[in-house]
Enzyme design. Sequence first.
Site, PDB file in Angstrom:
ATOM      1  N   HIS A 179      25.397  30.699  -4.829  1.00  0.00           N
ATOM      2  CA  HIS A 179      25.755  31.157  -6.190  1.00  0.00           C
ATOM      3  C   HIS A 179      24.526  31.247  -7.099  1.00  0.00           C
ATOM      4  O   HIS A 179      24.640  31.095  -8.312  1.00  0.00           O
ATOM      5  CB  HIS A 179      26.784  30.236  -6.851  1.00  0.00           C
ATOM      6  CG  HIS A 179      27.970  29.929  -5.985  1.00  0.00           C
ATOM      7  ND1 HIS A 179      29.121  30.685  -5.980  1.00  0.00           N
ATOM      8  CD2 HIS A 179      28.163  28.943  -5.069  1.00  0.00           C
ATOM      9  CE1 HIS A 179      29.982  30.178  -5.113  1.00  0.00           C
ATOM     10  NE2 HIS A 179      29.420  29.119  -4.533  1.00  0.00           N
ATOM     11  N   SER A 221       2.344  48.089 -17.688  1.00  0.00           N
ATOM     12  CA  SER A 221       3.202  48.797 -18.635  1.00  0.00           C
ATOM     13  C   SER A 221       2.301  49.670 -19.497  1.00  0.00           C
ATOM     14  O   SER A 221       1.140  49.333 -19.738  1.00  0.00           O
ATOM     15  CB  SER A 221       3.945  47.766 -19.495  1.00  0.00           C
ATOM     16  OG  SER A 221       4.203  48.300 -20.775  1.00  0.00           O
ATOM     17  N   LYS A 234       1.639  43.075 -19.000  1.00  0.00           N
ATOM     18  CA  LYS A 234       2.679  43.172 -17.969  1.00  0.00           C
ATOM     19  C   LYS A 234       2.156  43.410 -16.563  1.00  0.00           C
ATOM     20  O   LYS A 234       1.188  44.123 -16.346  1.00  0.00           O
ATOM     21  CB  LYS A 234       3.639  44.319 -18.312  1.00  0.00           C
ATOM     22  CG  LYS A 234       4.473  44.046 -19.536  1.00  0.00           C
ATOM     23  CD  LYS A 234       5.667  43.182 -19.223  1.00  0.00           C
ATOM     24  CE  LYS A 234       6.776  44.047 -18.656  1.00  0.00           C
ATOM     25  NZ  LYS A 234       7.959  43.289 -18.339  1.00  0.00           N
ATOM     26  N   GLU A 241      11.366  46.817  -6.610  1.00  0.00           N
ATOM     27  CA  GLU A 241      12.439  47.485  -7.378  1.00  0.00           C
ATOM     28  C   GLU A 241      12.782  48.835  -6.755  1.00  0.00           C
ATOM     29  O   GLU A 241      13.953  49.203  -6.643  1.00  0.00           O
ATOM     30  CB  GLU A 241      12.015  47.672  -8.839  1.00  0.00           C
ATOM     31  CG  GLU A 241      12.038  46.378  -9.628  1.00  0.00           C
ATOM     32  CD  GLU A 241      11.436  46.529 -11.024  1.00  0.00           C
ATOM     33  OE1 GLU A 241      11.792  45.738 -11.887  1.00  0.00           O
ATOM     34  OE2 GLU A 241      10.607  47.428 -11.245  1.00  0.00           O
TER      35      GLU A 241
END
Length: 461
Positions: free
Chosen positions: A157, A278, A284, A291
């Site tokens: 979980h 970024s 970043k 992804e």
Amino acid sequence: MSKKIASARISEASSELLKELNNSLPFDKLLYREDIEGSLAHAFMLSSQCIISKDDFALIEKGLKEILEEIENGTFSLDGEDEDIHMAIEGRLTAKIGDAGKRLHTARSRNDQVALDFRLYVQKNSLILAKLLIENIETLINLASKNTTTLLPGMTHLQHAQPINFAYHMMAYASMFKRDYERFVSSYERNNYSPIGCAALAGTPHSIDRNITAEKLGFKEPTLNCLDTVSDRDFALEILFNISTMMMHISRLSEELILWSSSEFRWITLDDRHATGSSIMPQKKNPDIPELLRGKTGRVNGNLVGLLTVMKGLPLAYNKDMQEDKEGVFDSVKTATLALKVLNEMIGLMQVNEENMKRACMIGHLSATDLADYLVRKAGLAFRDAYHIVGNVVNLAEEQGVDISELDLKQLQSVEPHIQADVLEVLNNLNSMNARESKGGTATIRVLEQIEAMKSWIEKQ
Ligand code: ARG
């Protein structure tokens, strides 16, 4: 008007819109090698069976080999008006060698021709993907070998559950990739039958020998039933399913890498080569690669469902709907090939932050189950009673703001007097991990066995 080579009874030139809808050359040109390989085998068989002359075969063979070269060096462009790759190559052959070129299509239809070309493509790429999977498994084994005592919280979980080691986690993915590999190989075996010679749907009256073409093309033998063969796209669906399942595994691993490289975790650091910045936030470092691997899983699933849907209502045998089989497969194969290459490079270069993983093991009372097991062994308690007692110990630790493994003996005995000094060893996370030495468990000795078993399996492939 010159006659289109595959339109004996059509007198009007095709409408531009028909061509746009109908022509598959813009995408099936990818099959030029398979088409030429198939035609060479077919022509060889025709001449062995004396259906065409040796001279014609010699011309055809020379012509096809030249066309292959012309395509590869760019002198014959596959961006023309032809309906598909089969017509483009046959047309070019006839332009080059004349009448002999017109004999190539004896005892053959585009229906078995496309079934052959596409199957050759799927077979070849199943083995390429299988090989790339082995490379990924080797990289995971390598990573695992270095981390057999690297503790991290195993989760259910997404909540901390029990301590495991990082090798164990990596070997879980290696096990998934092993099954993925086996799926590609078993599909290859299952589909390793030659479609050529089935002609349009019913076979042919020419005295062909399908064993000759099957052998020349590396198939086990010819397919059994021609009607099935020209109607069948199971082999394409299989590679799509195999890719979807594999990408689902890659996607889950990617999801974990994204999570683990976040500021909340910092369990791994992706190599700068596999992260991007970024355009506005100078600080970043984004995990774009995992992804995208996660994201591209969507399109391969779409390709699988797309072809299942195309096929589900088709009467036997060939229907033009089936031309829709190729683009999704090409796309999935391309996506999966790149995904496996990128994944291998990324997991090979990422950094494992052992200290951060270890620190995370002090959150969540990971050895609570060990304490319950201890009470079962030590005090002969029923597991369910022990379970409730440990619940009280956890509440005490929470009140104190510490992990269960940081309580001292007195505090533990205040909840359960049966607890003795040896409990402190039991609550230690490293010991907890190593205590799970049942077969397939996380204990370092068991993980080392898993690594060895996987290595010896690879040797046999
Ligand atoms: N371009 C077609 C395809 O990809 C080849 C088969 C055409 N056969 C036919 N009878 N129209 O499916």
